[in-house]
Design a protein around this motif. Sequence first.
Motif, PDB file in Angstrom:
ATOM      1  N   ILE A   1      41.128  93.133 -47.111  1.00 47.35           N
ATOM      2  CA  ILE A   1      40.314  94.018 -47.963  1.00 47.35           C
ATOM      3  C   ILE A   1      39.842  93.245 -49.196  1.00 47.35           C
ATOM      4  N   VAL A   2      40.752  92.475 -49.778  1.00 43.28           N
ATOM      5  CA  VAL A   2      40.379  91.684 -50.958  1.00 43.28           C
ATOM      6  C   VAL A   2      39.271  90.694 -50.592  1.00 43.28           C
ATOM      7  N   GLN A   3      39.405  90.093 -49.404  1.00 40.12           N
ATOM      8  CA  GLN A   3      38.366  89.145 -48.979  1.00 40.12           C
ATOM      9  C   GLN A   3      37.016  89.856 -48.808  1.00 40.12           C
ATOM     10  N   ASP A   4      37.077  91.077 -48.232  1.00 42.82           N
ATOM     11  CA  ASP A   4      35.842  91.861 -48.075  1.00 42.82           C
ATOM     12  C   ASP A   4      35.220  92.145 -49.432  1.00 42.82           C
ATOM     13  N   LEU A   5      36.069  92.522 -50.382  1.00 46.11           N
ATOM     14  CA  LEU A   5      35.545  92.809 -51.722  1.00 46.11           C
ATOM     15  C   LEU A   5      34.915  91.570 -52.334  1.00 46.11           C
ATOM     16  N   LYS A   6      35.558  90.415 -52.096  1.00 42.87           N
ATOM     17  CA  LYS A   6      35.002  89.164 -52.633  1.00 42.87           C
ATOM     18  C   LYS A   6      33.659  88.868 -51.984  1.00 42.87           C
ATOM     19  N   ASP A   7      33.593  89.060 -50.663  1.00 39.56           N
ATOM     20  CA  ASP A   7      32.327  88.812 -49.968  1.00 39.56           C
ATOM     21  C   ASP A   7      31.237  89.727 -50.506  1.00 39.56           C
TER      22      ASP A   7
ATOM     23  N   GLN B   1      30.622  93.834 -59.827  1.00 43.98           N
ATOM     24  CA  GLN B   1      31.446  93.235 -60.893  1.00 43.98           C
ATOM     25  C   GLN B   1      32.853  93.810 -60.865  1.00 43.98           C
ATOM     26  N   LEU B   2      32.900  95.139 -60.688  1.00 42.46           N
ATOM     27  CA  LEU B   2      34.193  95.817 -60.642  1.00 42.46           C
ATOM     28  C   LEU B   2      35.013  95.288 -59.457  1.00 42.46           C
ATOM     29  N   ALA B   3      34.332  95.196 -58.310  1.00 48.60           N
ATOM     30  CA  ALA B   3      35.016  94.743 -57.092  1.00 48.60           C
ATOM     31  C   ALA B   3      35.539  93.321 -57.286  1.00 48.60           C
ATOM     32  N   ALA B   4      34.706  92.465 -57.917  1.00 42.71           N
ATOM     33  CA  ALA B   4      35.129  91.079 -58.129  1.00 42.71           C
ATOM     34  C   ALA B   4      36.366  91.056 -59.022  1.00 42.71           C
ATOM     35  N   GLY B   5      36.365  91.909 -60.057  1.00 36.48           N
ATOM     36  CA  GLY B   5      37.506  91.972 -60.983  1.00 36.48           C
ATOM     37  C   GLY B   5      38.768  92.405 -60.249  1.00 36.48           C
ATOM     38  N   ILE B   6      38.628  93.467 -59.463  1.00 34.74           N
ATOM     39  CA  ILE B   6      39.803  93.985 -58.737  1.00 34.74           C
ATOM     40  C   ILE B   6      40.297  92.926 -57.747  1.00 34.74           C
ATOM     41  N   ALA B   7      39.358  92.329 -57.027  1.00 39.64           N
ATOM     42  CA  ALA B   7      39.742  91.334 -56.025  1.00 39.64           C
ATOM     43  C   ALA B   7      40.513  90.201 -56.696  1.00 39.64           C
ATOM     44  N   HIS B   8      40.018  89.779 -57.858  1.00 38.83           N
ATOM     45  CA  HIS B   8      40.666  88.677 -58.563  1.00 38.83           C
ATOM     46  C   HIS B   8      42.086  89.065 -58.982  1.00 38.83           C
ATOM     47  N   GLU B   9      42.213  90.281 -59.547  1.00 41.12           N
ATOM     48  CA  GLU B   9      43.521  90.725 -60.038  1.00 41.12           C
ATOM     49  C   GLU B   9      44.518  90.908 -58.890  1.00 41.12           C
ATOM     50  N   ILE B  10      44.037  91.392 -57.752  1.00 43.91           N
ATOM     51  CA  ILE B  10      44.965  91.664 -56.640  1.00 43.91           C
ATOM     52  C   ILE B  10      45.306  90.371 -55.901  1.00 43.91           C
ATOM     53  N   ASN B  11      44.360  89.463 -55.914  1.00 42.41           N
ATOM     54  CA  ASN B  11      44.512  88.233 -55.139  1.00 42.41           C
ATOM     55  C   ASN B  11      45.792  87.457 -55.489  1.00 42.41           C
ATOM     56  N   ASN B  12      46.047  87.289 -56.795  1.00 42.71           N
ATOM     57  CA  ASN B  12      47.211  86.492 -57.181  1.00 42.71           C
ATOM     58  C   ASN B  12      48.531  87.119 -56.764  1.00 42.71           C
ATOM     59  N   PRO B  13      48.801  88.380 -57.202  1.00 44.04           N
ATOM     60  CA  PRO B  13      50.093  88.963 -56.763  1.00 44.04           C
ATOM     61  C   PRO B  13      50.243  89.005 -55.249  1.00 44.04           C
TER      62      PRO B  13
END
Length: 424
Positions: free
Chosen positions: A250-256, A164-176
């Motif tokens: 890295i963000v993609q890995d976290l999403k996966d 859940q944490l990873a998904a949150g971080i990935a989401h937040e980093i993805n946009n910027p």
Amino acid sequence: MHLADFSPPLGEYMNDKQTLHVLLVEDSRTYAMPVKEFIEDKGHRVTHSRSGEDAVQCYLEELPDVILMGVIMQGIGGIEATRLIRQIKTDRWVSIIMMTSLEGTESLIEGLEAGADEYLIKPIRFDVLDARIRALQRIARVQHSLQDVKQQLVQTEKMASIGQLAAGIAHEINNPIGFVYSNIGSLERYLSSVFQMLDTYEQISATMADEHQLAQLASLRKELDIEFLKEDIPNLITESKDGISRVKNIVQDLKDFSHVDDSLDFKLADLHKGIDSTLNIVSNEIKYKAEIIKEYGVLPEVECVAAHLNQVFMNLAINAAHAIGETRGKITIRTGRSKDKVWITFSDTGCGIPNDIRSKVFDPFFTTKPIGKGTGLGLSLSYGIIQKHHGTIEIESEVGKGTTFHISLPIRQTGPNNTAGNTQ
Ligand SMILES: Nc1ncnc2c1ncn2[C@@H]1O[C@H](COP(=O)(O)OP(=O)(O)OP(=O)(O)O)[C@@H](O)[C@H]1O
Ligand SMILES: [Mg+2]
């Protein structure tokens, strides 16, 4: 027996504790020795301790399965030692058996209340001791498998919350990261126009400006180091683009890992082909460090996302190679089928994983490798992928000897939505 029929259910051989470690606490050597010999003859390991203090220390250091505790000893006696041992917080199960003479019924009750589980009457009858030990073996087996289940539950729960944490971080980093990446692309184009314009100005000014103006332009050009800027700006842009691409990966890995993009395409695939082609890709990293031994069983086609499983195989193979030190080692890959599942194991003769970090290796960003060598995402990603396939991935490892990763996967994904995760 054919390899394909041999499924190594990890839990089983970890729990199937044939050998017990017995701590015998008794100050009389004459009394202790025959008991020790009898237990050792039955194939168990015995540590002899002659005082209560020593017993507590031994318990902390060696974590035995059974303690045969005498009552009266010099220093603290068996009852006090039992009380102290029971106050020690540990996940490990230990059975304490008081050894007391018939006249010592009072101390027997006290002993049970202090935390002993059972008692044996002195002089100990060896047939009774034998039966007790066999009963304890059965209890030990159940206790160890309960411990395993508990560890698995804790691990699954931990991975779910990290997910859940990873998904949150990935989401937040993805946009910027998305707009920084696209802005840098625009910046690159704009700068190329600006430089083009600058070059044209330069050419025209050489013919139109007077000497004084030309000198002014030349001095400003030197002061601002325009030549260097022209050279360096494209480098800076390329480096920034590379850096951002890495963050994107890295963000993609976290999403996966956290199942954010769950639109997966499960197809029947030959896992051996996947393993072989993956090994070809990473062979440069492996060939100087280890010999690869394949002991493939007969596998049916498995319903999976082959590209993702290949990523898992790649991570396991590279990790295995990294774990092997200077001397050339071996990486053994075994496969087989067990009822409606297939299993794949990657074993190496590397450094092994110490107990205290075993529960952390699947955490995102956990790595013991130097900066630049590992991001610590390989295993967390692998864990996420295996979960998406409704399978399991487990570790068996011994420091100094090597590590085995066990993967078990269902042959067919069942249920209406076979891409749903988290059903372990
Ligand atoms: N076969 C192995 N033998 C010993 N230790 C291992 C093995 N596989 C993994 N580990 C340990 O687990 C840690 C985490 O592994 P993981 O694959 O997640 O990350 P990494 O290999 O360090 O980096 P990355 O895979 O992102 O490049 C490793 O740093 C290592 O300490
Ligand atoms: Mg790795």
